[in-house]
Design an enzyme around this catalytic site. Structure first.
Site: not given
Length: 423
Positions: A216-217, A220, A223
């Site tokens: 999940h991290e 980010h 991105h």
């Protein structure tokens, strides 16, 4: 301890601020910088989700009520019994030994699989550097190297818990990408977790949830790192619509639920054996336990947030939440319950008029992941397309346009239902 007056004051100030800025209400103000076009479309989205999830939620609740009566001696299950009965039913249906699962995920093996996944998906390599100052011996730094051998970004990694360290897991931008003709810098990110360190001769072992958290991290971070925008205010995660910012993170999270990917990240710390298929199937079944009830609960929170800030049902938070529950709930808290007065996300956090964004972004992520699944999952061409059309674009165009460029169409709500097992 009644904070009702504070809630009334917060709502009044938000409406005043919205009016001063030329908006009809706080919801219109909030959505001006989000992906969703207007309150009507968000409400329709939430009510459509509720309609589709309700049969599954009713089935979940009926099964729980029957189990409580038959196995727990609770003939008339009350709201305060639900969490206890759910825990017992989960154990009965999906008995999973968390220590057994952890045994298959020593952190070194997980990180090897993580590196391999990033290279297979995006063609990048993380090359460690030993000449970069670090704040602790647990931390490390990597140059992010593209397929052509160029260093285009940097990543700090700090995985383990220790005394004095902030809890949780998060990504943060250490430095933006910038090229203004005078200064040129590559983007650098922090990826921080709080995994248990090794102890007593046993290596650091991760739960499956922690593997999910890592991915999940990572979404980010990618991105931020993959941006091709030279203006920091609209590059990477900056300026990106709030209700779409979880698209990369939730999409990457779903790779933790693919058997092939997860198996490649596993290897028992004693034997080296990969995660057994039978154990993986039990984990998947447990993932979807009471997913209908869980989805309706999220819809309830999101509808309450929108309708309270719209003011169409009045200003009394208890009247609003009860009206929402009349519409969507299958399990009702007792009359003395005061959930709104502890809903810190919308009164003390950044989710006012935006709590719906959890579900909105999940639709985008689930449908985006669907393109990977259609292409055979760990597919470089699909990874390159996601990188080029979503991750690299930042806020240079609306997130809806970036999603359409990647997926070829608008997001399909059915993808979220599939992700949640509601099919």
């Amino acid at each position: 301890f009644d904070n009702g007056d504070r809630i009334a004051r917060i709502l009044a100030l938000r409406r005043e601020a919205a009016g001063l800025l030329g908006f009809a209400d706080p919801v219109e103000w909030s959505l001006a910088t989000k992906m969703a076009p207007n309150a009507g479309e968000v409400l329709a989205f939430l009510r459509d989700l509720a309609r589709r999830a309700r049969p599954f939620a009713e089935r979940d609740y009926a099964a729980l009520r029957d189990f409580a009566a038959r196995d727990l001696g609770i003939a008339d299950m009350q709201p305060w019994d639900v969490a206890f009965a759910s825990d017992r039913l989960r154990r009965a249906r999906h008995a999973i030994d968390e220590a057994e699962v952890r045994g298959y995920f020593p952190v070194e093996r997980v990180m090897q699989g993580w590196h391999a996944l990033l290279e297979r998906l995006f063609g990048i390599r993380l090359v460690p550097r030993d000449d970069v100052p670090l704040w602790h011996g647990d931390a490390c730094y990597f140059d992010v190297v593209d397929a052509d051998g160029s260093v285009f970004a940097g990543l700090y990694l700090d995985l383990h818990a220790r005394s004095g360290k902030r809890g949780g897991a998060w990504m943060a931008d250490a430095r933006p990408r910038l090229d203004d003709g005078n200064i040129k810098t590559v983007p650098v990110a922090y990826l921080v977790c709080n995994f248990a360190p090794k102890s007593d001769g046993v290596p650091a072992l991760l739960s499956h949830g922690e593997v999910e958290t890592l991915l999940h991290e990572t979404g980010h971070c990618l991105h931020h790192l993959f941006t091709r925008v030279n203006r920091p205010s609209i590059g990477g995660i900056n300026g990106f619509e709030w209700d779409a910012v979880e698209l990369p993170s939730q999409l990457m999270e779903d790779f933790a639920w693919d058997r092939g990917v997860l198996t490649a990240m596993s290897g028992h710390h004693k034997t080296g054996a990969p995660l057994p298929p039978e154990l993986f199937e039990r984990m998947v079944a447990a993932r979807h336990f009471q997913s209908g009830m869980a989805l309706l609960r999220q819809v309830e929170f999101a509808l309450f947030d929108l309708l309270l800030h719209l003011g169409t049902l009045g200003d009394d938070p208890m009247a609003v939440i009860e009206a929402v529950r009349d519409e969507v709930a299958v399990s009702r808290p007792p009359a003395w319950h005061r959930f709104p007065h502890a809903f810190s996300h919308i009164f003390a956090g950044g989710y006012a008029s935006g709590y719906y964004s959890y579900l909105w972004a999940e639709v985008l992520a689930a449908d985006g992941f669907g393109r990977f699944a259609e292409a055979g999952l760990v597919d470089r061409a699909t990874g390159d397309a996601f990188r080029a059309e979503v991750l690299a674009r930042g806020a240079t165009r609306p997130a809806a346009d970036s999603f359409r460029a990647f997926r070829g169409r608008d997001a399909d709500l059915d993808a979220l239902l599939v992700r949640r097992g509601l099919v």
